[in-house]
Every structure is written in structure tokens, then in C-alpha cells.
Scaffold this active site. Structure first.
Site, PDB file in Angstrom:
ATOM      1  N   SER A 152     -17.274  87.661  60.171  1.00  0.00           N
ATOM      2  CA  SER A 152     -16.914  86.461  59.412  1.00  0.00           C
ATOM      3  C   SER A 152     -17.674  86.434  58.098  1.00  0.00           C
ATOM      4  CB  SER A 152     -17.274  85.206  60.205  1.00  0.00           C
ATOM      5  OG  SER A 152     -17.228  84.089  59.329  1.00  0.00           O
ATOM      6  N   HIS A 188     -12.758  88.441  58.946  1.00  0.00           N
ATOM      7  CA  HIS A 188     -12.497  87.080  59.427  1.00  0.00           C
ATOM      8  C   HIS A 188     -12.787  86.084  58.301  1.00  0.00           C
ATOM      9  CE1 HIS A 188     -12.004  84.111  62.667  1.00  0.00           C
ATOM     10  NE2 HIS A 188     -13.032  83.458  62.137  1.00  0.00           N
ATOM     11  N   ASP A 195     -12.998  82.313  57.254  1.00  0.00           N
ATOM     12  CA  ASP A 195     -13.164  80.954  57.773  1.00  0.00           C
ATOM     13  C   ASP A 195     -12.908  79.912  56.688  1.00  0.00           C
ATOM     14  OD1 ASP A 195     -13.907  81.176  60.541  1.00  0.00           O
ATOM     15  OD2 ASP A 195     -15.818  82.031  59.902  1.00  0.00           O
ATOM     16  N   MET A 228     -12.551  76.028  55.749  1.00  0.00           N
ATOM     17  CA  MET A 228     -12.945  74.701  56.250  1.00  0.00           C
ATOM     18  C   MET A 228     -12.704  73.640  55.188  1.00  0.00           C
ATOM     19  SD  MET A 228     -16.604  75.737  57.869  1.00  0.00           S
ATOM     20  CE  MET A 228     -16.762  76.985  59.137  1.00  0.00           C
ATOM     21  N   HIS A 264      -8.729  82.159  59.642  1.00  0.00           N
ATOM     22  CA  HIS A 264      -8.985  81.091  60.613  1.00  0.00           C
ATOM     23  C   HIS A 264      -9.001  79.763  59.855  1.00  0.00           C
ATOM     24  CE1 HIS A 264     -12.108  79.322  63.695  1.00  0.00           C
ATOM     25  NE2 HIS A 264     -10.939  78.700  63.750  1.00  0.00           N
ATOM     26  N   MET A 318      -9.507  76.107  59.646  1.00  0.00           N
ATOM     27  CA  MET A 318     -10.098  74.924  60.282  1.00  0.00           C
ATOM     28  C   MET A 318      -9.838  73.745  59.355  1.00  0.00           C
ATOM     29  SD  MET A 318     -13.579  76.788  61.555  1.00  0.00           S
ATOM     30  CE  MET A 318     -13.354  78.096  60.352  1.00  0.00           C
ATOM     31  N   MET A 334     -12.723  79.325  70.677  1.00  0.00           N
ATOM     32  CA  MET A 334     -13.965  78.979  69.965  1.00  0.00           C
ATOM     33  C   MET A 334     -15.102  78.890  70.972  1.00  0.00           C
ATOM     34  SD  MET A 334     -13.470  78.899  66.751  1.00  0.00           S
ATOM     35  CE  MET A 334     -15.172  78.459  66.415  1.00  0.00           C
ATOM     36  N   GLY A 354     -17.337  74.764  62.431  1.00  0.00           N
ATOM     37  CA  GLY A 354     -17.883  74.073  61.259  1.00  0.00           C
ATOM     38  C   GLY A 354     -19.017  74.843  60.615  1.00  0.00           C
ATOM     39  N   PHE A 355     -19.741  75.593  61.411  1.00  0.00           N
ATOM     40  CA  PHE A 355     -20.922  76.269  60.875  1.00  0.00           C
ATOM     41  C   PHE A 355     -21.106  77.641  61.525  1.00  0.00           C
ATOM     42  CE2 PHE A 355     -21.478  71.712  60.796  1.00  0.00           C
ATOM     43  CZ  PHE A 355     -21.785  71.488  59.460  1.00  0.00           C
ATOM     44  N   ASP A 399     -14.823  83.527  68.994  1.00  0.00           N
ATOM     45  CA  ASP A 399     -15.464  83.237  67.707  1.00  0.00           C
ATOM     46  C   ASP A 399     -16.598  82.220  67.876  1.00  0.00           C
ATOM     47  OD1 ASP A 399     -16.052  82.755  65.066  1.00  0.00           O
ATOM     48  OD2 ASP A 399     -14.128  81.821  64.575  1.00  0.00           O
ATOM     49  N   GLY A 442     -20.356  86.654  62.766  1.00  0.00           N
ATOM     50  CA  GLY A 442     -20.824  86.319  61.422  1.00  0.00           C
ATOM     51  C   GLY A 442     -22.257  86.759  61.236  1.00  0.00           C
ATOM     52  N   SER A 443     -23.170  85.942  61.783  1.00  0.00           N
ATOM     53  CA  SER A 443     -24.607  86.208  61.623  1.00  0.00           C
ATOM     54  C   SER A 443     -24.997  87.568  62.178  1.00  0.00           C
ATOM     55  CB  SER A 443     -25.420  85.137  62.342  1.00  0.00           C
ATOM     56  OG  SER A 443     -24.902  83.874  62.055  1.00  0.00           O
TER      57      SER A 443
END
Ligand code: DX5
Ligand code: ZN
Length: 217
Positions: A7, A32, A34, A36, A65, A67, A136, A141-142, A174, A196-197
Site C-alpha cells: 500500500s 495497492h 488507498d 480516503m 481500494h 474508502m 479488512m 482509515g490509517f 488488508d 503497507g508498513s
């Protein structure tokens, strides 16, 4: 072996182009994306203009994705020559089957996502029509949140459903995915793991991608 979709929410936005090139060179299967809106989720990320500007660096396809509330209004914007999947949230779509058709009419694959609080049973009517279900494993959101272990059960439940009913959708997970839970998720039936991280906070992205891939081999 599951496919990996890093991500870019966890990337350094000041050098997004080279970050995308880095994960592509590192062997990612998807990018990916994201999106938002600050309404469906309590955070704002970036929109289609940023994604489109990355096309020149992207050698892996986009896994978008959304959101966002009212995704039907914005779908077309996210269709590029590099877009493979567009996924919307079940919770954001009062007419989910219509929205899924709308995505497919754009010539891209359609995904539906469920939040940790939404049971798999809510998807019963739409499962025959989707190309992907995104489970999810954090509340969206984060980036950088902790994996919710109970969500791994939903992966197994979806895997069983697609076997018994003969559905062909991919299962993606995810949120908080790392080499610690990749093995469990893959053995429960996950096909695509978003990280992501676990990828971008690692100095060597190729190594981080391989680490997750190998763990579930
Ligand atoms: C959460 C996003 C995720 C997130 C993943 O709302 O949809 O894709 O960025 O990041 P990590 O792997 O850091 O949880
Ligand atoms: Zn995501």
C-alpha cells in the site's frame, strides 16, 4: 504463495514516483492504492490525479481500494490502462450489486470490501458477481494499525464458500499484514496480501516483499 500488494499509503509522499518504482522492482504483484475521503473514513489520502501521475513508474497493476462515500460518482476517474481492480466498501454502497456492475462496465475487475465489524453473510447476494473480496483486518482509515486476529476466520469462511458454491473471486486481506500473520492468512485461503508498513518501513523493499511471500510458501 500469496500475491503481495504494497500500500503506497505508507510510502514517502515526497518521492512517490521512486517509491512506486522501488516496489515494482522489488517484485510486488499489485500496487495497492488507498483512496480516503474524510467521510467514509476519518482520514484523507489522495485522489485519482496522484494515481494517474504514477502511471509512468508503475510496472505492476493498480489495485484501487476506495474508502469513500458514493463511489459510483468517481469510478471512471480511477480507470487507467494500469488499473486492474477497483474495490468499493459494502458499507458505503446501498446498491452494491449495481455498483459492482458499474465497475465491470468500465472494463476493470470489481471488488467488494467489508470492515472488521461486517459479517461475511452480508455479501451473500453479491458474491457470485465479484472478482475479489477484500477482508479488512483493521478498521480502515490509517496505515500502521494492529492486525485484528478474528478477521482471519472470515478468510477461511470465504474460502469455504467459494469452494462449495464454485465462485471464482480472489480473497485479499488488508491491514496490519506482516510476516507474522502472512502464513496463517495464506493457509486460510488468502490470495492477495496488502502490506503497507511491513514493506515501506523496511529499508530494502525487495527483501520485505520476499519475506512475506516466503513465509507462506
Ligand atoms: C487502511 C488501508 C490499508 C493500510 C495498510 O485503511 O486500507 O491498505 O494502508 O497499511 P498497513 O499494512 O500499515 O496496516
Ligand atoms: Zn487498503
Amino acid at each position: 504463495m500469496a500475491k503481495i500488494a504494497p500500500s503506497i499509503l505508507a510510502a514517502d509522499f515526497a518521492k512517490l514516483g521512486s517509491e512506486v518504482a522501488d516496489i515494482c522492482d522489488g517484485g510486488c504483484d499489485y500496487i495497492h492504492v488507498d483512496v480516503m475521503d474524510g467521510a467514509f473514513v476519518p482520514n484523507i489520502s489522495f485522489g485519482s490525479a496522484v494515481m494517474k501521475s504514477l502511471n509512468i513508474y508503475a510496472t505492476a497493476p493498480y489495485d484501487v481500494h476506495l474508502m469513500i462515500e458514493n463511489p459510483d460518482q468517481y469510478l471512471e476517474e480511477f480507470v487507467t490502462e494500469n488499473t486492474e481492480y477497483i474495490t468499493v466498501h459494502y458499507e458505503a454502497c446501498p446498491h452494491i450489486c449495481r455498483t459492482i456492475s458499474h465497475i465491470k462496465e468500465q472494463g476493470v475487475k470489481a471488488g467488494v470490501s467489508i470492515n472488521p465489524g461486517t459479517p461475511v453473510s452480508c455479501l451473500e447476494a453479491v458474491l457470485p458477481f465479484v472478482d475479489m473480496v477484500l477482508v479488512m483486518s483493521v478498521n480502515p482509515g490509517f496505515g500502521g494499525q494492529q492486525f485484528i486476529p478474528e478477521t482471519a476466520e472470515k478468510v477461511a469462511e470465504l474460502n469455504k464458500l467459494r469452494q462449495t458454491k464454485g465462485y471464482s473471486f480472489e480473497i485479499e486481506v488488508d491491514g496490519g499484514v506482516s510476516d507474522k500473520n502472512a502464513g496463517l492468512l495464506a493457509s486460510n485461503g488468502a490470495d492477495i496480501l496488502v502490506a503497507g508498513s511491513a514493506v515501506f518501513k523496511h529499508e530494502d523493499r525487495a527483501e520485505a516483499i520476499m519475506k512475506i511471500k516466503q513465509i507462506d510458501a
